[in-house]
Design a protein around this motif. Sequence first.
Motif, PDB file in Angstrom:
ATOM      1  N   LEU A 108     -30.972 -35.989 -92.730  1.00 45.83           N
ATOM      2  CA  LEU A 108     -29.714 -35.720 -93.255  1.00 45.83           C
ATOM      3  C   LEU A 108     -29.529 -34.587 -94.154  1.00 45.83           C
ATOM      4  O   LEU A 108     -28.506 -34.066 -94.245  1.00 45.83           O
ATOM      5  N   TRP A 131     -28.369 -47.794 -96.011  1.00 55.21           N
ATOM      6  CA  TRP A 131     -29.127 -47.217 -97.085  1.00 55.21           C
ATOM      7  C   TRP A 131     -30.601 -47.777 -97.144  1.00 55.21           C
ATOM      8  O   TRP A 131     -31.374 -47.145 -97.144  1.00 55.21           O
ATOM      9  N   GLU A 145     -22.717 -44.370 -96.240  1.00 52.82           N
ATOM     10  CA  GLU A 145     -21.861 -44.157 -95.151  1.00 52.82           C
ATOM     11  C   GLU A 145     -20.994 -42.866 -94.997  1.00 52.82           C
ATOM     12  O   GLU A 145     -20.867 -42.359 -93.986  1.00 52.82           O
ATOM     13  N   SER A 200     -23.036 -40.033 -94.234  1.00 52.55           N
ATOM     14  CA  SER A 200     -23.272 -39.838 -92.813  1.00 52.55           C
ATOM     15  C   SER A 200     -22.068 -39.275 -92.077  1.00 52.55           C
ATOM     16  O   SER A 200     -22.509 -38.584 -90.994  1.00 52.55           O
ATOM     17  N   PHE A 211     -28.121 -44.006 -88.830  1.00 56.13           N
ATOM     18  CA  PHE A 211     -28.547 -43.544 -90.133  1.00 56.13           C
ATOM     19  C   PHE A 211     -29.204 -44.202 -90.902  1.00 56.13           C
ATOM     20  O   PHE A 211     -28.715 -45.506 -91.220  1.00 56.13           O
ATOM     21  N   ALA A 216     -24.843 -46.982 -90.408  1.00 56.08           N
ATOM     22  CA  ALA A 216     -25.494 -46.240 -91.581  1.00 56.08           C
ATOM     23  C   ALA A 216     -25.850 -47.650 -92.475  1.00 56.08           C
ATOM     24  O   ALA A 216     -25.219 -48.319 -92.866  1.00 56.08           O
ATOM     25  N   TRP A 245     -22.140 -35.443 -92.753  1.00 55.19           N
ATOM     26  CA  TRP A 245     -23.186 -34.680 -91.979  1.00 55.19           C
ATOM     27  C   TRP A 245     -22.639 -34.810 -90.441  1.00 55.19           C
ATOM     28  O   TRP A 245     -22.832 -33.493 -89.802  1.00 55.19           O
ATOM     29  N   SER A 246     -22.091 -35.754 -89.915  1.00 58.10           N
ATOM     30  CA  SER A 246     -21.752 -35.641 -88.479  1.00 58.10           C
ATOM     31  C   SER A 246     -20.530 -34.637 -88.613  1.00 58.10           C
ATOM     32  O   SER A 246     -20.382 -33.898 -87.461  1.00 58.10           O
TER      33      SER A 246
END
Length: 481
Positions: free
Chosen positions: A477, A417, A359, A362, A449, A415, A365-366
């Motif tokens: 990602l 996994w 998470e 993510s 994600f 998100a 990345w954002s």
Amino acid sequence: MFDRDWEWGQLTRFLDDDQPGATLGIVSGRRRQGKTFLLEAAGEATGGFYFAAIEAVPRQEALRQLGAAVATYLDTPGEVRFDDWAQAVDALLVLGAQRPIPVVLDEFPYLARESPELPSVIQKALSPRRPQRTASKARLLLCGSSISFMGGLLSGAAPLRGRAALELVVPTFNFRLAAEFWGITDHHLAALLYFVVGGTPAYRTEYLRGATPANRESFDPWVVEHVLNPASPLFREVRALLAEDPSLRETGLYHTVLAAVAEGNATRGGIANRIERKAADISHHLTVLEDAGLLVADPDAFRANRSEYRITEPLVRFYHAIMRPYWAQLENVRPGRTERIWAASRNRFLSNVADPIFEHMSRVWSQDMASDLTLGGFPARVLSGVVYDPKSRASHEVDVAVSDPESRLLAIGEAKWDKTMGMGHLDRLQKIADLLGERDRRPETLLLFSGAGFTTELQAAAASSAGTIQLISLERLYTGD
């Protein structure tokens, strides 16, 4: 040197300043990130002076060791003796009499712990019109791994506040850089490795001497051999991290607080309930862990005055979620026992280690890697949060909430996994978006994600959404925007 170009550039600019007058720089960051490597490299490139202090050495012995280092640097016959720190600091300034050179005092907290007056001595030595300062071009660099101590050197009413021309923090690698540093191109394997050891470069180079899982099938044996093995340097690393920080005096209670967070108790009240203490009783410990860089309080994107604590270092989370509950058994090695412990910990690894770290990846990345086109604007803040529905009296967790500089909500995301995401996940996000729309905060973009992929139906929905539904796979990602 790997991906320290920006840090090297800042350090070089500080050292290349040819103006007269000694200047001060502060270099900090968690242990094992390459601070010493940077400073030693700078010294070698410029012919500078480097001295690393030793823990728990009394004042006079530290002065003696520093004098010996100065004598070696100057190739002076006989010994150089300092009676006090004022004399020693002036001698260090003299090293830069002819040209700008780095003068490094590494592990500075060790020196200051035994000589609390040292920051004040340096403040006086660097007084603006003092002849010893104006006649020197020494670039005095104080380096340390105690985040709380080094940060305090320049804060509030500290003696050195306003004296530093450089304040450089050497960070850990993010998940993309970590994969590149470890030489792993399989994104799934790179994420698994990051869940365990994070982005600390020394774990690969110094601790494991390059031992890397070759493929996904070898990941479990790698964990057993190099992390859960009491003969491995990584086995006791987390305990050493806490023991090395001078601000963490009751390490047992600090470990208990971190364990509570690793178990999923993220709020102050939740942590207090888990360790059976009042919230007020652990305020100091939470603050100290934050100052030490081991915990961070992430604000809630939707609820004011609410935050959740997050462990910053993956290995610390892994230790408290996986290793600490079985510590005695792991230390007492028996054939096959470690493999059974790791197998029995699989669900806990997924829920308490992999999911929260994924998470956070993510959100990183954002914030740092996604394009403005993907998000519908520039991401000024990326947080997580809880959206409360008063009608159903239900709370909805949002893993990713992206806002622009005007606090307009651009996107929300979920998100997962180890779960293939489908229309149910999209429906949930759309319901939350509708709920936020009732408060004039409806996001334009929905982000999903997944480390396990997406159903065909969800892929079709994203393809026909004109960009309002974004699917972020592991490949995207790690390589896309």
